[in-house]
Design an enzyme around this catalytic site. Structure first.
Site, PDB file in Angstrom:
ATOM      1  N   SER A 147     -27.922  28.023  29.454  1.00 50.14           N
ATOM      2  CA  SER A 147     -28.170  29.303  28.796  1.00 50.14           C
ATOM      3  C   SER A 147     -29.274  30.131  29.427  1.00 50.14           C
ATOM      4  O   SER A 147     -29.279  31.356  29.289  1.00 50.14           O
ATOM      5  CB  SER A 147     -28.490  29.071  27.316  1.00 50.14           C
ATOM      6  OG  SER A 147     -29.649  28.263  27.173  1.00 50.14           O
TER       7      SER A 147
ATOM      8  N   LYS B 216     -22.017  32.602  18.300  1.00 52.78           N
ATOM      9  CA  LYS B 216     -22.094  33.414  19.514  1.00 52.78           C
ATOM     10  C   LYS B 216     -20.804  34.232  19.642  1.00 52.78           C
ATOM     11  O   LYS B 216     -20.621  35.201  18.921  1.00 52.78           O
ATOM     12  CB  LYS B 216     -22.386  32.522  20.721  1.00 52.78           C
ATOM     13  CG  LYS B 216     -23.788  31.889  20.660  1.00 52.78           C
ATOM     14  CD  LYS B 216     -24.084  31.035  21.857  1.00 52.78           C
ATOM     15  CE  LYS B 216     -25.535  30.567  21.881  1.00 52.78           C
ATOM     16  NZ  LYS B 216     -25.962  29.790  20.723  1.00 52.78           N
TER      17      LYS B 216
ATOM     18  N   HIS C 253     -22.045  28.534  25.053  1.00 54.50           N
ATOM     19  CA  HIS C 253     -22.101  29.813  25.764  1.00 54.50           C
ATOM     20  C   HIS C 253     -20.838  30.054  26.591  1.00 54.50           C
ATOM     21  O   HIS C 253     -20.888  30.751  27.607  1.00 54.50           O
ATOM     22  CB  HIS C 253     -23.338  29.865  26.661  1.00 54.50           C
ATOM     23  CG  HIS C 253     -24.614  30.075  25.915  1.00 54.50           C
ATOM     24  ND1 HIS C 253     -25.074  31.329  25.545  1.00 54.50           N
ATOM     25  CD2 HIS C 253     -25.522  29.191  25.434  1.00 54.50           C
ATOM     26  CE1 HIS C 253     -26.221  31.205  24.899  1.00 54.50           C
ATOM     27  NE2 HIS C 253     -26.510  29.918  24.814  1.00 54.50           N
TER      28      HIS C 253
END
Length: 391
Positions: A182, A241, A210
Site C-alpha cells: 500500500s 476500499k 488494495h
C-alpha cells in the site's frame, strides 16, 4: 499516579511532533467524493481508497437504505448466537463466486480477518514466511500465533526461497504477502511465489485489500492479474476500499480453512456481525462490478494520465501502474510542508513518513479514483508544481 505518566506521554508526543511525524486528522464535511469540504474549503480529494468512486454511488446508498428498512440497524450479536441474517450468507456466497473460492467468512474489518487467521491455523510446529513490507494487520496477526516466524525481503524471491528452505522441517508452511503493497503500489510476484510454494509444499496467503474490485481483467485482484487463480489458498480483503468504501472484511479460502475459522477465529467469534446496511450496500457494489468494467477502465486511464503529467513535471515517482502513486520527497518535514501547501491550493493529500515508511523515504501517496475527471487530475498536478516552488 497519572501525573508522571502524563509527563512521559507528553514527552513522547513532543518528540514525534519535533520530528515532523505528527499525524493530524482533518474533518470532512459531507460524503466521500473526488471533491470534499475540509475546514470550510472545497478541495480535490487525492488520498482516499475510493478507487472505483463507489463510496457515494447512488445505487449503493439506495441499497444501504433498503437494508436499514428491511434488515434493521444492527444485530446486537455475534454470528454464531443470533447475528447471522440471510443476507450475510448471501454476501459470503457472492464473494466466493466472484473470487473463485470454496467459501468466505465475514469479519468486521480486514484487520480482524488478518488477526483471526494465523492463531487459528498455525501453531508451534508450523512456519510463517512473511514479506517484510506486509501490512500492520498481518504483522499483528502473526504475532498472535505461536508458529515460527521468518521474514523475507520485499518481493525478493531468492530470499524467500532461503526462508522456505530454513522452514522445511515445519508441519505447515505458509507464504504471506500483500497483493499490492500500500505504501509503494508494487504488486507481489504471485506466479513465482506460487511456484516456490509448490516446490516447498507451502500454502499461499494474499491480502488483496488494495486490488480486489479493480485489479485484473474482471477486478478479481492480483491472483487474476498474475494468472494464479486457484493456486492461492487464502485471500483476505476489505469492503472499505474499492467495494463501496464502507467497512468490513473477509477471508476467502479452501472449505476446511473457512470451516475452522468459524469455529476458532476469535475476532469472528467475539465481535458483532457486520451491520445490515453495509451488507446490503456491498451486495449492490458487487453487482455493479460484475455488470460492467467501465469504472476499472476509467481508473486505469486516470492513473496513467497522472503518472504521465507528474513525470513530465520532473517529480520523483515510484514506478508502477497501480492507482497508488507515491510522490517521493525523502525528508519528512519537507513532505509535511508540501502536504500543507497542497491543501492551501485546493488538493487534499497526506504526507507519509517514518514509522509508516522507512526513514528517508517520506512521500505523498496520491491515490487516483474513477471518480476523478481529467480536469481534476490536471489541477492536482498544477498544484504540485506550485507547492514545490513555494516549499
Amino acid at each position: 499516579m497519572y501525573g508522571s505518566v502524563k509527563e512521559q506521554l507528553r514527552a513522547e508526543l513532543d518528540e514525534i511532533d519535533s520530528a515532523g511525524l505528527t499525524k493530524r486528522e482533518r474533518g470532512i464535511l459531507g460524503p466521500q467524493s473526488s471533491e470534499v469540504s475540509v475546514a470550510g474549503h472545497e478541495v480535490l480529494n487525492f488520498c482516499a481508497n475510493n478507487y472505483l468512486g463507489l463510496a457515494n454511488e447512488p445505487r449503493i446508498v439506495a441499497a444501504a437504505h433498503r437494508g436499514l428498512d428491511e434488515w434493521g440497524y444492527g444485530l446486537a450479536s455475534v454470528r454464531f448466537i443470533c447475528g447471522t441474517q440471510e443476507q450475510h450468507l448471501e454476501l459470503e456466497r457472492r464473494v466466493s463466486e466472484f473470487l473463485g473460492y470454496d467459501d468466505t467468512i465475514l469479519f468486521s474489518s480486514c484487520f480482524d480477518a488478518n488477526g483471526g487467521v494465523f492463531e487459528t491455523l498455525f501453531g508451534p510446529d508450523d512456519a510463517i514466511i512473511s514479506d517484510e513490507l506486509n501490512h500492520a494487520s498481518i504483522i499483528d496477526g502473526i504475532r498472535l500465533s505461536k508458529a515460527r516466524r521468518y521474514r523475507y525481503k520485499n518481493r525478493d524471491l531468492a530470499d524467500l526461497e532461503v526462508q522456505l528452505a530454513a522452514a522445511s522441517d515445519a508441519r505447515r508452511r505458509v507464504i504471506v504477502t500483500d497483493g499490492v503493497f500500500s505504501m509503494d503500489g508494487y504488486i507481489a510476484p504471485l506466479a513465482e511465489i506460487c511456484d516456490l510454494a509448490d516446490r516447498y509444499g507451502a500454502l499461499v496467503f494474499v491480502d488483496d485489500s488494495h486490488a480486489v474490485g479493480f485489479v485484473g481483467e474482471h477486478g478479481r485482484g492480483t491472483p487474476e492479474l498474475c494468472g494464479v487463480e486457484g493456486r492461492v489458498d487464502i485471500t483476505t480483503g476489505t469492503f472499505g476500499k474499492a467495494l463501496g468504501g464502507a467497512s468490513g472484511g473477509y477471508v476467502a479460502a479452501r472449505q476446511e480453512i473457512v470451516d475452522l475459522l468459524r469455529q476458532r477465529a476469535r475476532p469472528y467469534l467475539f465481535s458483532n456481525t457486520l451491520a445490515p446496511a453495509i451488507v446490503a450496500g456491498t451486495l449492490e457494489a458487487l453487482s455493479l462490478l460484475e455488470s460492467s468494467g467501465d469504472l476499472r477502465e476509467r481508473l486505469n486511464a486516470n492513473a496513467a494520465l497522472f503518472r504521465e503529467l507528474m513525470t513530465d513535471a520532473a517529480f520523483d515517482l515510484l514506478p508502477g501502474e497501480h492507482a497508488i502513486v507515491p510522490v517521493m520527497f525523502g525528508d519528512a518535514v519537507v513532505t509535511g510542508r508540501m502536504a500543507e501547501l497542497l491543501q492551501e491550493r485546493g488538493v487534499y493529500v497526506t504526507a507519509f513518513s517514518f514509522p509508516v515508511v522507512p526513514r528517508g523515504a517520506a512521500r505523498i501517496r496520491v491515490q487516483l479514483s474513477a471518480a476523478h475527471s481529467e480536469d481534476e487530475i490536471r489541477r492536482c498536478v498544477a498544484a504540485f508544481v506550485e507547492a514545490r516552488a513555494a516549499v
